[in-house]
Design an enzyme around this catalytic site. Structure first.
Site, short mmCIF file in Angstrom:
data_model
loop_
_atom_site.label_atom_id
_atom_site.label_comp_id
_atom_site.label_asym_id
_atom_site.label_seq_id
_atom_site.Cartn_x
_atom_site.Cartn_y
_atom_site.Cartn_z
CB THR A 1 -12.56 -7.56 -6.80
OG1 THR A 1 -12.71 -7.56 -5.36
CG2 THR A 1 -12.16 -8.97 -7.23
CD GLU A 2 -12.77 -4.80 -2.99
OE1 GLU A 2 -13.63 -5.51 -2.45
OE2 GLU A 2 -11.61 -5.20 -3.25
CG ASN A 3 -7.15 -2.13 -6.55
OD1 ASN A 3 -6.24 -2.92 -6.33
ND2 ASN A 3 -7.51 -1.22 -5.65
NE ARG B 1 -4.19 5.65 -5.45
CZ ARG B 1 -5.52 5.63 -5.41
NH1 ARG B 1 -6.22 6.07 -6.44
NH2 ARG B 1 -6.18 5.17 -4.36
NE ARG B 2 -1.57 6.66 0.99
CZ ARG B 2 -1.95 5.82 1.94
NH1 ARG B 2 -1.82 6.17 3.21
NH2 ARG B 2 -2.44 4.65 1.64
CD GLU C 1 1.65 -13.22 15.75
OE1 GLU C 1 1.89 -12.09 16.24
OE2 GLU C 1 0.89 -14.05 16.28
CG ASP D 1 -2.04 0.98 1.14
OD1 ASP D 1 -2.39 1.40 0.01
OD2 ASP D 1 -2.58 1.36 2.19
NE ARG E 1 -8.24 0.45 4.82
CZ ARG E 1 -7.81 1.70 4.95
NH1 ARG E 1 -7.70 2.22 6.17
NH2 ARG E 1 -7.50 2.42 3.90
CB ILE E 2 -7.39 -7.47 6.52
CG1 ILE E 2 -6.72 -7.80 7.85
CG2 ILE E 2 -7.20 -8.63 5.55
CD1 ILE E 2 -5.22 -8.01 7.75
#
Length: 282
Positions: free
Chosen positions: A80-82, A9-10, A249, A6, A236-237
């Site tokens: 899938t959200e991408n 983009r930032r 973990e 993740d 978050r996952i």
């Protein structure tokens, strides 16, 4: 180990700004594609970081006896959200996928790397040449015996579980399962129906070519996962390996994915091996 890569983009906005930034050379090969020249180039830098991360994992694996080796690296390349992102960004990502798959195919022999692709939609939302590139990468590496690189693309954790439930329901109807057989299903039985499992034959949308050529032994599904790493400070996952991470973990890094260093990888491994008490509910 599983990684949610993740913050590309930032990172791109911080390094290249909204409109500037050149492409330049790189270690990912020389496939002729149009790469982004603005903040979206952060995704390209993320691809370069994945190449480095793979090498760190391979080196770590090679230093260990067989019983302690890292067997799987599972990465969240495209959810899938991408698919809901802008056409401009999707085009950039497709170009990067083409460049990355070609370069990784060239280097997989040196690394003894086997690549598996897990997709809950069979990459149906991607261009044909991207699907073919993933297919070629999987088939070209199917005989390698080292680290398994599991690429989750066009993947959603909830859909993976739903697909498994559909496969079980379809098989139960077709084969006339008894109530006793249904009630006797165990967790390890269910796992065989997840993406990459051997029992999901009842789903017509399954694209089995993503699991390698017919002559190659099918890879095991990426379960369980011992360590999950997420970068960019998000905790978050995000619909990734929902079933597989039940007792993982979790390591959350505040830096973006392209900013990760080898010492971060080493610290995570050291903390997992010596600083985490895994009780599994006991």
């Amino acid at each position: 180990m599983a990684v949610i890569m993740d913050g590309n983009r930032r990172y791109g906005k911080k390094i290249y700004g909204e409109g500037g930034g050149g492409v330049g050379g790189g270690g990912m090969g020389d496939v002729i594609v149009d790469l982004p020249k603005n903040y979206l180039r952060g995704h390209y830098d993320g691809g370069l970081k994945l190449e480095s991360f793979i090498r760190w994992c391979v080196a770590f694996r090679n230093e260990r006896p067989p019983s302690q080796q890292l067997k799987f690296l599972t990465v969240y390349a495209f959810s899938t959200e991408n698919y809901g992102r802008s056409r401009r960004e999707l085009d950039a990502l497709h170009a990067i996928f083409l460049r990355f798959t070609s370069a990784l195919e060239e280097k997989a022999g040196e690394l003894n790397l086997r690549v598996n692709v897990y997709s809950t939609d069979g990459l149906a939302g991607m261009p044909e040449n991207v699907r073919e590139a993933f297919k070629n990468l999987v088939n070209a590496t199917s005989s390698n015996t080292g680290l398994n690189l599991n690429i989750c693309a066009g993947y959603g954790g909830r859909m993976e579980i739903l697909n498994a439930a559909k496969a079980i329901a379809s098989e139960a109807v077709e084969d006339g399962w008894s109530r006793e057989r249904i009630d006797g299903l165990k967790e390890e039985d269910f796992e065989r129906y997840l993406e990459g499992g051997r029992e999901n034959r009842s789903l017509p949308h399954r694209h089995n070519f993503l699991q390698g050529s017919p002559q190659a032994a099918p890879p095991p599904p990426p379960v369980p996962v011992d360590v999950v790493v997420r970068t960019s400070g998000e905790c978050r996952i995000s619909n990734f390996l929902i079933w597989q991470v039940a007792y993982s973990e979790l390591f959350f890094l505040k830096k973006t994915w392209p900013e990760v260093k080898e010492e971060d990888f080493t610290r995570i491994v050291d903390e997992f091996e010596s600083g985490r008490d895994r009780r599994f509910g006991l």
